[in-house]
Design a protein around this motif. Structure first.
Motif, short mmCIF file in Angstrom:
data_model
loop_
_atom_site.label_atom_id
_atom_site.label_comp_id
_atom_site.label_asym_id
_atom_site.label_seq_id
_atom_site.Cartn_x
_atom_site.Cartn_y
_atom_site.Cartn_z
N TRP A 140 0.83 -1.21 0.00
CA TRP A 140 0.00 0.00 0.00
C TRP A 140 0.86 1.25 0.00
O TRP A 140 0.55 2.24 -0.69
N LEU A 141 1.98 1.23 0.76
CA LEU A 141 2.83 2.40 0.85
C LEU A 141 3.59 2.61 -0.46
O LEU A 141 3.73 3.75 -0.94
N ASP A 142 4.03 1.53 -1.06
CA ASP A 142 4.71 1.64 -2.36
C ASP A 142 3.78 2.27 -3.40
O ASP A 142 4.18 3.16 -4.15
N ARG A 143 2.53 1.84 -3.42
CA ARG A 143 1.58 2.38 -4.40
C ARG A 143 1.29 3.85 -4.14
O ARG A 143 1.21 4.66 -5.08
N VAL A 144 1.14 4.22 -2.88
CA VAL A 144 0.88 5.62 -2.54
C VAL A 144 2.05 6.51 -2.99
O VAL A 144 1.86 7.57 -3.60
N LEU A 145 3.27 6.05 -2.74
CA LEU A 145 4.44 6.85 -3.09
C LEU A 145 4.62 6.95 -4.59
O LEU A 145 4.97 8.01 -5.12
N ARG A 146 4.37 5.86 -5.30
CA ARG A 146 4.52 5.91 -6.77
C ARG A 146 3.48 6.85 -7.38
O ARG A 146 3.78 7.58 -8.33
N ALA A 147 2.29 6.86 -6.83
CA ALA A 147 1.28 7.82 -7.30
C ALA A 147 1.70 9.26 -6.98
O ALA A 147 1.47 10.18 -7.76
N THR A 148 2.34 9.43 -5.83
CA THR A 148 2.79 10.76 -5.40
C THR A 148 3.81 11.34 -6.38
O THR A 148 3.79 12.53 -6.70
N PHE A 149 4.71 10.49 -6.86
CA PHE A 149 5.79 10.96 -7.74
C PHE A 149 5.44 10.92 -9.23
O PHE A 149 6.22 11.41 -10.06
N ALA A 150 4.30 10.34 -9.59
CA ALA A 150 4.02 10.04 -11.01
C ALA A 150 4.07 11.28 -11.90
O ALA A 150 4.73 11.28 -12.95
N ASN A 151 3.37 12.33 -11.54
CA ASN A 151 3.33 13.53 -12.41
C ASN A 151 4.71 14.16 -12.54
O ASN A 151 5.10 14.61 -13.62
N ASP A 152 5.45 14.19 -11.44
CA ASP A 152 6.78 14.77 -11.49
C ASP A 152 7.70 13.95 -12.39
O ASP A 152 8.51 14.53 -13.14
N LEU A 153 7.58 12.64 -12.36
CA LEU A 153 8.41 11.80 -13.22
C LEU A 153 8.08 12.00 -14.69
O LEU A 153 8.98 11.99 -15.54
N ARG A 154 6.82 12.20 -14.99
CA ARG A 154 6.46 12.46 -16.39
C ARG A 154 7.06 13.79 -16.85
O ARG A 154 7.54 13.92 -17.98
N ARG A 155 7.05 14.78 -15.97
CA ARG A 155 7.68 16.07 -16.30
C ARG A 155 9.19 15.89 -16.47
O ARG A 155 9.80 16.48 -17.35
N LEU A 156 9.78 15.08 -15.62
CA LEU A 156 11.22 14.81 -15.72
C LEU A 156 11.56 14.17 -17.06
O LEU A 156 12.55 14.54 -17.70
N GLU A 157 10.74 13.23 -17.50
CA GLU A 157 10.96 12.59 -18.79
C GLU A 157 10.94 13.61 -19.92
O GLU A 157 11.76 13.57 -20.85
N THR A 158 10.00 14.55 -19.85
CA THR A 158 9.91 15.59 -20.88
C THR A 158 11.14 16.48 -20.87
O THR A 158 11.68 16.86 -21.92
N LEU A 159 11.63 16.82 -19.67
CA LEU A 159 12.78 17.71 -19.54
C LEU A 159 14.07 17.06 -20.04
O LEU A 159 14.90 17.71 -20.68
N THR A 160 14.25 15.78 -19.73
CA THR A 160 15.55 15.14 -19.91
C THR A 160 15.60 14.09 -21.01
O THR A 160 16.69 13.74 -21.46
N GLY A 161 14.44 13.55 -21.38
CA GLY A 161 14.44 12.45 -22.33
C GLY A 161 14.69 11.11 -21.69
O GLY A 161 14.73 10.07 -22.38
N LEU A 162 14.86 11.07 -20.36
CA LEU A 162 15.03 9.80 -19.67
C LEU A 162 13.73 9.00 -19.71
O LEU A 162 12.64 9.57 -19.71
N ASP A 163 13.86 7.69 -19.72
CA ASP A 163 12.70 6.81 -19.60
C ASP A 163 12.60 6.38 -18.13
O ASP A 163 13.44 5.63 -17.62
N CYS A 164 11.58 6.87 -17.45
CA CYS A 164 11.39 6.57 -16.03
C CYS A 164 10.13 5.75 -15.81
O CYS A 164 9.57 5.75 -14.71
N SER A 165 9.68 5.06 -16.85
CA SER A 165 8.42 4.32 -16.74
C SER A 165 8.47 3.24 -15.67
O SER A 165 7.47 2.98 -14.99
N ASP A 166 9.64 2.61 -15.49
CA ASP A 166 9.73 1.54 -14.49
C ASP A 166 9.63 2.10 -13.07
O ASP A 166 9.23 1.38 -12.15
N TRP A 167 9.99 3.37 -12.89
CA TRP A 167 9.86 3.97 -11.56
C TRP A 167 8.42 4.30 -11.22
O TRP A 167 8.11 4.62 -10.07
N GLN A 168 7.56 4.26 -12.22
CA GLN A 168 6.15 4.60 -11.99
C GLN A 168 5.29 3.38 -11.75
O GLN A 168 4.13 3.50 -11.38
#
Length: 252
Positions: free
Chosen positions: A220-248
């Motif tokens: 439950w805590l892992d899911r809550v945290l991944r949802a917490t970071f999801a939007n920021d990771l998508r923005r990071l992907e746009t900024l850098t071109g990194l693929d962070c899909s596995d972190w989501q």
């Protein structure tokens, strides 16, 4: 004609608990790369030791390096710099041509590792879940960017990288995933050497530096945290071109 003194010309600016110590271990073995003196592996000049002077004076900074190293490609490995906005601004004022390397880690794993380190030191008495709640409470009270209680805040990478790009052009920045240093050791070090414009010498043997296993998080805590970071990771992907899909994705 006055000759400008040599300067430190690259920093490994973060992120904390993302493999910066391992990268420093590998870089220190390169014959054309110098780092800070070994008793100060993280100089912390631009966040702790910096003193504003007009005109700026950097003798105290250069004293953290062997003089012979300053004539080589020389780096400062201090992983709080990316999280501490004034550090980036001070680095730019010191050397506008500075090259900046940033290693990023799955923000959930990074937060858990950060908490475990502080818990083992005795600086964080709370369980991981309650430590996160305490951080949110402090954040809402306006106590932000705390050096210790920043398990979540340090993992919101997009804003930190955007601030970096506000001060340094992208071609002077190398943003890497810490997973790549571990899983694609040779390729990643080749990339770093190319970025620093040093010959690729015999590569050091892959090695795990200062790593340990942790008990898995409750699902439950892992899911809550991944949802917490999801939007920021998508923005990071746009900024850098990194693929962070596995972190989501929630961990099994």
């Amino acid at each position: 004609m006055t000759v400008a003194p040599p300067k430190v010309n690259f920093v490994v600016a973060g992120a904390q608990k993302s493999g910066t110590r391992a990268l420093a271990h590998f870089l220190r073995q390169h014959p054309d790369i110098g780092l800070s003196i070994e008793r100060l592996p993280e100089p912390h000049y631009f966040d702790k030791r910096y003193r504003h002077k007009d005109p700026p004076q950097y003798d105290a900074y250069h004293a953290l390096f062997d003089a012979q190293d300053l004539s080589r490609v020389t780096g400062d490995v201090t992983p709080i710099y990316i999280f501490h906005p004034p550090s980036i601004e001070r680095i730019k004022a010191y050397n506008p041509d500075m090259k900046v390397i940033v290693l990023l880690r799955d923000p959930v794993a990074r937060a858990h590792s950060h908490w475990a380190m502080e818990h083992e030191r005795g600086d964080e008495p709370r369980s991981f879940a309650f430590a996160l709640l305490n951080e949110v409470r402090m954040y809402l009270m306006g106590k932000r960017r705390h050096r210790v209680i920043s398990y979540l805040q340090r993992g919101f990478y997009a804003g930190q990288i955007a601030h970096l790009y506000d001060h340094f052009p992208k071609h002077q920045c190398l943003i890497l995933r810490s997973d790549d240093l571990r899983k694609n050791h040779a390729k990643t070090l080749h990339l770093v050497h190319e970025f620093l414009e040093v010959p690729t010498a015999d590569l050091p043997t892959p090695k795990t530096v200062h790593s340990r296993d942790y008990a898995p998080l409750p699902r439950w805590l892992d899911r809550v945290l991944r949802a917490t970071f999801a939007n920021d990771l998508r923005r990071l992907e746009t900024l850098t071109g990194l693929d962070c899909s596995d972190w989501q994705r929630p961990q099994p």
